[in-house]
Design a protein around this motif. Structure first.
Motif, PDB file in Angstrom:
ATOM      1  N   PRO A 139      -6.261  -1.465  -2.662  1.00 45.19           N
ATOM      2  CA  PRO A 139      -4.812  -1.354  -2.444  1.00 45.19           C
ATOM      3  C   PRO A 139      -4.208  -2.606  -1.796  1.00 45.19           C
ATOM      4  CG  PRO A 139      -5.948   0.577  -1.568  1.00 45.19           C
ATOM      5  CD  PRO A 139      -7.004  -0.402  -1.945  1.00 45.19           C
ATOM      6  N   LEU A 140      -4.976  -3.287  -0.980  1.00 46.94           N
ATOM      7  CA  LEU A 140      -4.457  -4.524  -0.370  1.00 46.94           C
ATOM      8  C   LEU A 140      -4.156  -5.547  -1.463  1.00 46.94           C
ATOM      9  CD1 LEU A 140      -6.919  -4.945   2.661  1.00 46.94           C
ATOM     10  CD2 LEU A 140      -4.544  -4.148   2.735  1.00 46.94           C
ATOM     11  N   TRP A 144       1.908  -7.182  -5.802  1.00 46.94           N
ATOM     12  CA  TRP A 144       3.304  -6.748  -5.649  1.00 46.94           C
ATOM     13  C   TRP A 144       4.151  -7.903  -5.113  1.00 46.94           C
ATOM     14  CZ3 TRP A 144       6.783  -3.095  -6.776  1.00 46.94           C
ATOM     15  CH2 TRP A 144       7.971  -3.077  -6.040  1.00 46.94           C
ATOM     16  N   MET A 178      -9.800 -11.775  -3.445  1.00 43.11           N
ATOM     17  CA  MET A 178     -10.110 -10.832  -2.362  1.00 43.11           C
ATOM     18  C   MET A 178     -11.334 -10.030  -2.799  1.00 43.11           C
ATOM     19  SD  MET A 178      -7.713  -7.775  -0.846  1.00 43.11           S
ATOM     20  CE  MET A 178      -6.353  -8.746  -0.254  1.00 43.11           C
ATOM     21  N   ALA A 182      -8.893   5.206  -3.433  1.00 39.45           N
ATOM     22  CA  ALA A 182      -8.121   3.959  -3.307  1.00 39.45           C
ATOM     23  C   ALA A 182      -8.109   3.190  -4.624  1.00 39.45           C
ATOM     24  CB  ALA A 182      -8.711   3.092  -2.197  1.00 39.45           C
ATOM     25  N   LEU A 221      -8.467 -14.000   0.660  1.00 43.30           N
ATOM     26  CA  LEU A 221      -7.913 -12.931   1.500  1.00 43.30           C
ATOM     27  C   LEU A 221      -8.978 -11.941   1.989  1.00 43.30           C
ATOM     28  CD1 LEU A 221      -4.729 -12.287  -0.692  1.00 43.30           C
ATOM     29  CD2 LEU A 221      -4.981 -13.857   1.222  1.00 43.30           C
ATOM     30  N   GLY A 255     -11.545  -0.271   0.103  1.00 36.73           N
ATOM     31  CA  GLY A 255     -10.364  -0.503   0.956  1.00 36.73           C
ATOM     32  C   GLY A 255      -9.558  -1.732   0.575  1.00 36.73           C
ATOM     33  N   GLN A 256     -10.231  -2.722  -0.018  1.00 37.04           N
ATOM     34  CA  GLN A 256      -9.519  -3.944  -0.382  1.00 37.04           C
ATOM     35  C   GLN A 256      -8.648  -3.774  -1.625  1.00 37.04           C
ATOM     36  OE1 GLN A 256     -12.602  -3.239  -0.968  1.00 37.04           O
ATOM     37  NE2 GLN A 256     -13.499  -4.315  -2.684  1.00 37.04           N
ATOM     38  N   LEU A 266      -3.464  -4.928  -4.466  1.00 40.28           N
ATOM     39  CA  LEU A 266      -2.287  -4.433  -5.174  1.00 40.28           C
ATOM     40  C   LEU A 266      -1.016  -4.939  -4.481  1.00 40.28           C
ATOM     41  CD1 LEU A 266      -1.645  -2.249  -7.438  1.00 40.28           C
ATOM     42  CD2 LEU A 266      -1.181  -0.719  -5.522  1.00 40.28           C
ATOM     43  N   GLY A 267      -1.049  -4.932  -3.153  1.00 46.64           N
ATOM     44  CA  GLY A 267       0.093  -5.408  -2.377  1.00 46.64           C
ATOM     45  C   GLY A 267       0.350  -6.896  -2.565  1.00 46.64           C
ATOM     46  N   VAL A 268      -0.719  -7.653  -2.683  1.00 48.95           N
ATOM     47  CA  VAL A 268      -0.553  -9.092  -2.928  1.00 48.95           C
ATOM     48  C   VAL A 268       0.065  -9.296  -4.312  1.00 48.95           C
ATOM     49  CG1 VAL A 268      -1.754 -11.290  -3.142  1.00 48.95           C
ATOM     50  CG2 VAL A 268      -2.466  -9.651  -1.381  1.00 48.95           C
TER      51      VAL A 268
END
Lengths: 326, 422
Positions: free
Chosen positions: B205-206, B212, B146, B236, B194, B202-203, B208-210
């Protein structure tokens, strides 16, 4: 049917959906060990473990983005905002990521996430903790906005929101957690998004509202009934999708409209509804549409001023009388 | 930890995690930096009435302009064999092909932009090719990538068809995002790519979610997330590093430090010059890679990817690189924020493709002749991508309301513009 609180209804919905789908997890501040700032997630940590009920640091932008990212690869997060006031810190991820990823990726990445938490004023929490932010969320295409006002609606709509493949912002009323109501016990009980409900039948005037204000509208309808005014209360339950058929039907039925919302008037939900009604039901109107909103000021702390700022039964009755030219 | 110890023997100078955290060493490094006190720092210290101490334990390193060898600052002195790290010749050739394609594709994109075929913002990657090529070669196709908006090369590096990438730049229906994303928002679910994100930082934290989700599902995958150095100042970034380390998530944060956030030099934007050191605030390993050297990028990223996969731990990598072009197509190559000489010097002495070509030539793997063939091939593929994009259909008007909601099968109204849907 059992009589339970709005809080218990939400707790049941979360537990049932987590039981049903291992991809569902709950994340937010104090949702685990503390059992939730408002105890909505009580007992869930013990039942589902710490990978599925996750206490976060106070880092709203971070954990909201985390939720959206996990949804990109197929998890179904429920992100709890301790209150929606704090979601303002996370708003970039809601607006620029959650709401837009499906479109920006040409349909490759649906974001099945549910944001939830209390909205609106409680008692003397002052300016930063009393905001009703539904309109801000409903502004953005790509997000669905759900605003239940009763325990049954809270349960049925939260379950549907979690199962929905789009980002859903689910607004709970901070003052509603303790109210009780009949709620179906069936685990398959859901309420579809975008279906409003007439909470009180009436013929003289329509009060269109949502969330906590449903109860203010019902009290106003009770008062008006004493004066032999028959007020219909339409509970929208969802703001996006919006049950426009139900709105247009009640307007056609009563020809007079008062819109009641807890948020501010400028660019509010009532603004959109007013536009919609004048565009599509102009000929049905016998009076201008009037509104009851929060005073257009930051919420003051002092008890008397706070009371003045909030929408009230009295204000609703007053506006109804105006549209009835009484 | 075991992995990095192993690498240490091989690399000679590589620090282990434990050593990275030795405060004494850190303090002495900081003291070194503080010796070269800038005017600004002197003024600040004077006005604050501070007495500078030799210890420097609590001292923050002052903004420091890079020396000419800035990119190579922490690169170990390796033999040719060690630099090649036992990589197969085919993979080394592929790395060269990937970098050439990234370069030639971007040149074609610049041409198309000048012709008005590409609109909006268009950020080219020319000069930075070693970063994404080296880093992506260090992971597997099952791993995720990403990045932000300077992303055409990332899209190509994960294996997306150049024609599909160019078609997206042209806003065509057969572009990777059906013409809805453009230069900044490319995605390819099949290739675990992604995006493609336009808000600085902005990417992160996203990603981080992946990571996770990888941990949640007990998968052995790795999330690689790229950002420009300017993103490091966003909240972020810090929120994400904290949670990544707190929860041990398999994510590699790669900061592409090209020294300029648009027109703002890094020394004008950060109180701490060494980005890799920011990892210490989150008890996370931090590494510096020479972002002009594809093999160094590979070496440093591989260690981080292995750690993420085996121990589910994050790493922060500062890839020191340089862009040979303006921030976007709408600004000049050097502008007022850097000198023409600076750009020319980098192009002449640090071109990552030329540097890698020299290594491959020295190792007897790719001759000058073969390099030219590879380059011709990259030019051919890039030209074909333009042909594909030229011929691709525009999106139908009906696409306007498509892919706004995944689940439109709901009651009630979702759109409020009062328009008929085309």
């Amino acid at each position: 049917m059992a009589e339970i609180t709005y809080r218990e209804a939400l707790n049941q919905a979360l537990a049932e959906e987590m039981e049903r789908d291992p991809d569902v997890f709950l994340m937010g501040e104090e949702v685990g060990v503390y059992n939730g700032a408002y105890k909505v997630s009580k007992g869930l940590l013990d039942r589902f473990g710490e990978m599925r009920v996750v206490d976060t640091p106070i880092t709203e932008l971070g954990f909201t983005g985390l939720g959206v990212g996990s949804a990109m690869v197929g998890l179904r997060p429920v992100i709890e905002f301790m209150t929606y006031n704090f979601s303002i810190l996370a708003f970039d991820q809601v607006v620029n990521s959650a709401a837009k990823l499906l479109s920006m990726s040409g349909g490759q990445f649906p974001i099945p996430i549910t944001f939830r938490g209390p909205t609106g004023a409680a008692l003397q929490l002052s300016a930063q903790h009393s905001q009703a932010l539904e309109a801000m969320y409903a502004h953005f295409p790509g997000i669905k906005v759900v605003v239940p006002g009763t325990p049954a609606d809270a349960k049925g709509l939260l379950k549907t929101s979690i199962r929905d493949d789009d980002p859903v912002a689910f607004f709970e009323g901070e003052m509603l957690y303790n109210i009780k109501g009949e709620v179906p016990e069936d685990e398959d009980f859901t309420i579809p998004l975008g279906v409003a409900e007439v909470k009180n039948e009436g013929s003289d005037v329509s009060i269109i509202t949502h969330g906590k204000m449903v109860h203010v509208a019902l009290q106003a309808a009770g008062k008006l009934a004493e004066d032999e005014v028959s007020a219909e209360v339409l509970d929208l339950r969802c703001l996006r999708p919006l049950d426009t058929d139900a709105i247009l039907a009640t307007v056609a039925k009563t020809n007079r409209v008062v819109i009641l919302e807890e948020g501010w008037p400028y660019g509010g939900i009532s603004t959109t509804l007013t536009t919609l009604i004048q565009e599509e039901a102009f000929d049905h109107l016998d009076a201008p549409i009037l509104r009851v909103t929060q005073a257009d000021v930051p919420m003051p702390y002092a008890k008397g001023l706070e009371k003045l700022a909030k929408p009230s039964v009295e204000r609703v009755v007053e506006q109804v009388n105006k549209v009835l030219y009484r | 930890m075991a992995e990095s110890t192993k690498k240490k023997k091989k690399g000679g100078r590589k620090k282990s995690d434990a050593e990275m955290e030795v405060k004494a060493e850190e303090a002495s490094e900081q003291a070194d930096v503080s010796e070269e006190t800038t005017d600004q720092e002197a003024i600040a210290a004077e006005s604050a009435g501070d007495e500078t101490t030799d210890e420097g334990d609590n001292q923050v390193a002052a903004p420091k302009r890079p020396d000419p060898d800035w990119q190579k600052a922490e690169k170990p002195d390796l033999s040719l064999d060690e630099r090649l790290q036992g990589l197969e010749e085919d993979q080394l050739r592929q790395m060269m092909k990937d970098m050439l394609l990234a370069r030639r594709f971007e040149e074609k994109a610049a041409e198309a932009y000048a012709l008005g075929k590409i609109g909006g913002f268009c950020h080219l990657y020319i000069g930075q090719e070693a970063v994404v090529t080296g880093a992506v070669h260090a992971q597997t196709p099952d791993d995720y990538v990403m990045t932000a908006y300077r992303e055409h090369a990332h899209a190509l590096q994960v294996g997306m068809e150049p024609g599909v990438v160019m078609a997206e730049l042209f806003g065509k229906e057969t572009g990777c995002s059906r013409g809805k994303g453009g230069s900044m928002h490319m995605f390819d679910k099949e290739r675990n790519y992604l995006g493609g994100h336009g808000i600085v930082g902005g990417q992160v934290p996203l990603a981080l979610g992946v990571a996770w989700a990888i941990k949640y599902r007990k998968e052995e995958r790795v999330m690689q997330v790229y950002m420009g150095e300017a993103a490091v100042n966003q909240g972020a970034f810090h929120e994400s590093l904290n949670m990544a380390a707190l929860w041990g998530l398999p994510v590699v944060f790669i900061v592409e430090n090209n020294r300029f956030g648009m027109g703002t030099a890094w020394e004008r934007a950060s109180s701490l010059y060494d980005i890799s050191q920011k990892s210490k605030a989150y008890a996370m390993p931090g590494r510096v890679a020479d972002g002009m050297d594809v093999l160094d990028m590979y070496r440093v990223t591989k260690e981080a990817v292995d750690r993420a996969r085996e121990d589910s731990g994050p790493t922060l990598i500062e890839a020191r690189t340089y862009r040979f072009v303006g921030h976007s197509m709408s600004d000049p190559v050097h502008g007022v924020y850097r000198t023409k000489e600076d750009v020319e010097e980098h192009k002449e002495q640090k071109d990552p493709i030329r540097l890698f070509a020299d290594v491959l030539d020295e190792a007897g793997i790719v001759s000058q002749e073969e390099l030219e063939e590879m380059d011709d091939e990259a030019k051919r593929i890039s030209a074909e991508s333009v042909e594909f994009a030229d011929e691709a259909p525009d999106p139908e008007p009906s696409a306007l309301y498509e892919d706004v909601y995944a689940n439109e099968d709901v009651n009630g109204r979702l759109y409020f513009d009062g328009r008929e849907r085309p």
